[in-house]
Design an enzyme around this catalytic site. Structure first.
Site, mmCIF file in Angstrom:
data_model
loop_
_atom_site.group_PDB
_atom_site.id
_atom_site.type_symbol
_atom_site.label_atom_id
_atom_site.label_comp_id
_atom_site.label_asym_id
_atom_site.label_seq_id
_atom_site.Cartn_x
_atom_site.Cartn_y
_atom_site.Cartn_z
ATOM 1 N N LYS A 26 0.760 21.316 -20.116
ATOM 2 C CA LYS A 26 1.311 21.720 -18.827
ATOM 3 C C LYS A 26 0.254 22.461 -18.005
ATOM 4 C CE LYS A 26 5.518 24.046 -17.137
ATOM 5 N NZ LYS A 26 4.894 24.990 -16.180
ATOM 6 N N LYS A 31 -5.796 24.861 -20.585
ATOM 7 C CA LYS A 31 -6.407 23.638 -21.122
ATOM 8 C C LYS A 31 -7.931 23.684 -21.023
ATOM 9 C CE LYS A 31 -4.210 20.849 -18.408
ATOM 10 N NZ LYS A 31 -3.384 21.883 -17.721
ATOM 11 N N ASP A 57 -9.433 16.198 -14.590
ATOM 12 C CA ASP A 57 -8.488 16.851 -13.687
ATOM 13 C C ASP A 57 -9.098 16.875 -12.284
ATOM 14 O OD1 ASP A 57 -6.729 18.463 -12.323
ATOM 15 O OD2 ASP A 57 -6.568 19.964 -13.911
ATOM 16 N N GLU A 241 6.609 29.831 -24.065
ATOM 17 C CA GLU A 241 7.739 29.926 -23.140
ATOM 18 C C GLU A 241 8.541 28.637 -23.214
ATOM 19 O OE1 GLU A 241 6.425 30.830 -19.205
ATOM 20 O OE2 GLU A 241 5.450 32.712 -19.786
ATOM 21 N N LEU A 312 -6.469 37.880 -23.472
ATOM 22 C CA LEU A 312 -7.548 38.865 -23.391
ATOM 23 C C LEU A 312 -7.443 39.702 -22.120
ATOM 24 C CD1 LEU A 312 -10.598 36.905 -24.811
ATOM 25 C CD2 LEU A 312 -8.758 38.087 -25.997
#
Length: 348
Positions: A26, A31, A57, A241, A312
């Protein structure tokens, strides 16, 4: 028999025969950070081999992740001489494609040429098709390099893909079968409309169809490699989630329907707030939610490598920061022993 797999990607990094590694999920789940981390660990583990990281992408982030400008041609990463990166530019690739097509017909007023140009510009998923052409190019290069000694060319042991969000990636992986159907229709058209096409295009259409036949053979080879678990694997990336978990499950089901190997899931942005004296109420509440979905993933994907990566304190940018972060792909993050790294990265 309960076989719990190690919560790491060591089996992928140490795998000797993998040619293609896809990293997808997602939007906004990390990614690019994950694919960059995988590429860095591969390069560190096998310093005598060359690796290539490709972003498919349209919204590229590799340049930001490595703090180094990349483009449509492979460029070596500063500080890691055996890792190269490239960002596929659909507009530049389309321009090159049209220039190649013009060699068959130099008449700018030709209606067939105009029609084909309009078609290629409006086909849904053209970005994915151009990315796939890049794959075909590397397949062809590998064949050349395997067949002859070419000291000026680079043979990449493994190519890692930083993919677009789920929908784009699934279309990209559907292309082998889609292209075979499309090429079959072109063959039918060549038989039925051959005389008319010859009149409109100056008799060069036969060369085009022969070229398409060659492409079809390469497409079939790509399809074979993508469905061979010894050559190709897919790493799913998500956050803990509901929506991300739901989309990950949908993607895994789709990948299985394509007969692609997928047995690794990276879960990013985990807080590990339990027992942390420095965590706030909001962190503890969010960690409670994350842990609920982590437990569900543990049950649902008990036969997968489930890698848990920490959130982080600053952005993960630059080779040195990626080296620090990516080590948790091979050695599980320990909140007590490794908590210092959360705020130990160099700000870029």
């Amino acid at each position: 028999m309960d076989l719990e797999l190690e919560p790491t990607l060591e089996s992928i990094v140490q795998h000797d025969s993998l040619k293609w590694i896809f990293v997808g999920g997602k939007g906004g789940v990390g990614k690019t950070t994950t694919s960059s981390s995988v590429a860095v660990q591969l390069a560190l583990a096998q310093p005598n081999e060359q690796f290539l990281l490709i972003s498919t992408d349209p919204a590229h982030n590799l340049s930001d992740a490595f703090c180094q400008k990349f483009g449509k041609d492979a460029r070596k990463v500063e500080g890691l001489p055996n890792l190269s990166c490239m960002e596929i530019d659909p507009e530049a690739a389309m321009s090159d494609l049209q220039q190649q097509a013009s060699q068959y017909n130099n008449d700018p007023n030709d209606p067939l040429k105009s029609m084909m140009s309009d078609m290629t510009g409006s086909i849904p998923g053209i970005d994915e098709a151009l990315s796939f052409m890049e794959v075909l190019k590397h397949i062809k290069n590998q064949k050349v390099l395997e067949g002859e000694d070419n000291s000026n060319a680079i043979s990449y042991k493994t190519i890692i893909f930083d993919t677009a969000p789920t929908g784009h990636t699934l279309r990209f992986l559907q292309l082998p079968s889609t292209l075979e159907k499309l090429l079959s229709k072109f063959k039918d058209l060549s038989g039925k409309l051959g005389p008319m096409l010859s009149m409109m295009g100056g008799g060069q259409q036969q060369d085009i169809f022969e070229k398409l036949n060659e492409v079809q053979k390469n497409v079939s080879e790509v399809n074979e490699q993508f469905t061979n678990p010894e050559l190709t694997t897919f790493i799913c990336v998500c956050i803990s989630e509901f929506l991300s978990l739901y989309e990950t499950e949908r993607m895994i089901q789709e990948l299985m329907s394509y007969n692609m190997d997928v047995n690794s899931i990276v879960v990013n942005q985990l807080l590990f707030a339990e027992g942390d004296d420095h965590s706030c109420k909001r962190c503890e509440s969010r960690w409670k939610m994350q842990k609920k979905y982590l437990d569900q993933m543990g049950e649902l994907y008990e036969d997968y490598h489930l890698v848990k990566m920490p959130l982080l304190g600053c952005e993960i940018r630059g080779v040195e920061n990626l080296k620090k972060f990516s080590k948790f792909l091979l050695k599980p993050y320990d909140p007590k022993a490794d908590s210092d790294i959360v705020f130990d990265l160099e700000e870029k």
